[in-house]
Design an enzyme around this catalytic site. Structure first.
Site, short mmCIF file in Angstrom:
data_model
loop_
_atom_site.label_atom_id
_atom_site.label_comp_id
_atom_site.label_asym_id
_atom_site.label_seq_id
_atom_site.Cartn_x
_atom_site.Cartn_y
_atom_site.Cartn_z
N CYS A 116 0.85 -1.19 0.00
CA CYS A 116 0.00 0.00 0.00
C CYS A 116 0.89 1.24 0.00
CB CYS A 116 -0.91 0.00 1.23
SG CYS A 116 -2.04 1.40 1.30
N HIS A 159 -9.27 -3.27 -2.89
CA HIS A 159 -8.26 -2.57 -2.07
C HIS A 159 -8.57 -1.08 -2.00
CE1 HIS A 159 -3.90 -1.92 -0.75
NE2 HIS A 159 -4.30 -0.70 -1.04
N GLU A 160 -8.95 -0.50 -3.16
CA GLU A 160 -9.23 0.95 -3.19
C GLU A 160 -10.52 1.29 -2.46
OE1 GLU A 160 -5.71 1.02 -4.73
OE2 GLU A 160 -6.82 2.74 -3.93
N HIS A 163 -10.13 1.59 1.14
CA HIS A 163 -9.59 2.89 1.59
C HIS A 163 -10.72 3.89 1.86
CE1 HIS A 163 -5.26 2.58 1.53
NE2 HIS A 163 -5.22 2.15 0.30
O1 K2U Z 1 -4.01 1.86 -2.71
C1 K2U Z 1 -2.79 1.77 -2.80
O2 K2U Z 1 -2.02 1.89 -1.83
C2 K2U Z 1 -2.19 1.38 -4.11
C3 K2U Z 1 -1.74 -0.04 -4.08
C4 K2U Z 1 -2.89 -0.83 -4.63
C5 K2U Z 1 -2.85 -2.31 -4.49
C6 K2U Z 1 -3.95 -3.03 -4.92
C7 K2U Z 1 -4.00 -4.40 -4.81
C8 K2U Z 1 -2.94 -5.08 -4.28
C9 K2U Z 1 -1.83 -4.38 -3.87
C10 K2U Z 1 -1.79 -2.98 -3.94
C11 K2U Z 1 -0.43 0.00 -4.84
O3 K2U Z 1 -0.66 -0.24 -6.16
S1 K2U Z 1 0.80 -0.93 -4.10
C12 K2U Z 1 2.04 -1.10 -5.22
C13 K2U Z 1 1.74 -2.04 -6.34
C14 K2U Z 1 2.16 -1.70 -7.59
C15 K2U Z 1 1.92 -2.55 -8.64
C16 K2U Z 1 1.29 -3.77 -8.42
C17 K2U Z 1 0.87 -4.12 -7.16
C18 K2U Z 1 1.11 -3.24 -6.10
NI NI Z 2 -3.54 1.13 -0.42
#
Ligand code: K2U
Ligand code: NI
Length: 189
Positions: A116, A159-160, A163
């Site tokens: 995240c 995930h979003e 938040h």
């Molecule tokens: O919301 C965030 O912090 C963005 C996250 C989203 C996320 C979704 C699903 C699973 C893991 C993270 C970022 O994208 S974390 C970095 C990342 C980049 C590419 C692929 C996966 C995670």
């Molecule tokens: Ni996140």
């Protein structure tokens, strides 16, 4: 454009609040927010620009992560299947006032676990989510979109949306057995 200094970090109360519904027609401020969040994802997914601006790559960014407690998130899930016949993103949109209207009983989880942008340290473990969801949201034009998502795009949207409800990914990790997933969970590479 947003930089890492603009991203709220775990411990900031805005990440634990339920965000407010977005009113339509969008204010100029909300239009700019939608643009800037998607711009962050696009730049962060360009290797050169990502390095130039010292960003962490992201496939999603929710408004509370830029200190705005509103129900809006940008999602940009690139095509990850090298054999796919297109390099079009698997999912790209700014989802506003999103609601998961139906969800599979079957779970899905990323084999790598999750990270995240708002959580600096690694938190190892499987994050069980619904493998398939039907998502209803409004886009920046105020149109209501209803879409079925499966696998990786479904994981990212959940995930979003978490938040927007003050939930962080590690809330879902089994504390005693972090690498145990519910029976039948689809593991996603
Ligand atoms: O919301 C965030 O912090 C963005 C996250 C989203 C996320 C979704 C699903 C699973 C893991 C993270 C970022 O994208 S974390 C970095 C990342 C980049 C590419 C692929 C996966 C995670
Ligand atoms: Ni996140």
């Amino acid at each position: 454009m947003y930089l890492m200094k603009d991203i709220t970090r775990d411990g900031n109360p805005v990440l634990r609040k339920r965000a407010a519904k977005v009113q339509f027609p969008l204010s100029d401020k909300d239009k700019q927010l939608a643009h800037d969040m998607m711009e962050y994802l696009e730049i962060s997914q360009d290797e050169k620009l990502c390095k130039k601006y010292g960003l962490r790559a992201g496939v999603g960014l929710a408004a509370p992560q830029v200190d705005v407690s509103e129900q809006m998130a940008a999602v940009l899930v690139p095509q990850i299947d090298p054999d796919a016949d297109t390099d079009k993103p698997m999912f790209k949109d700014v989802i506003i006032n999103p609601v998961i209207v139906s969800e599979s009983v079957q779970y899905g989880a990323l084999t790598e676990g999750e990270g995240c942008l708002s959580v600096d340290e690694d938190v190892p473990g499987y994050v069980p989510r619904h493998d398939r969801i039907t998502l209803r949201y409004q886009n920046v034009d105020g149109e209501t979109i209803k879409i079925r998502l499966k696998g990786y795009p479904a994981i990212v949207c959940q995930h979003e949306i978490d938040h927007l409800h003050g939930v962080l990914f590690y809330d879902h990790i089994n504390k005693e057995h972090p690498f145990e997933a519910p029976h039948g969970t689809v593991m996603i590479d």
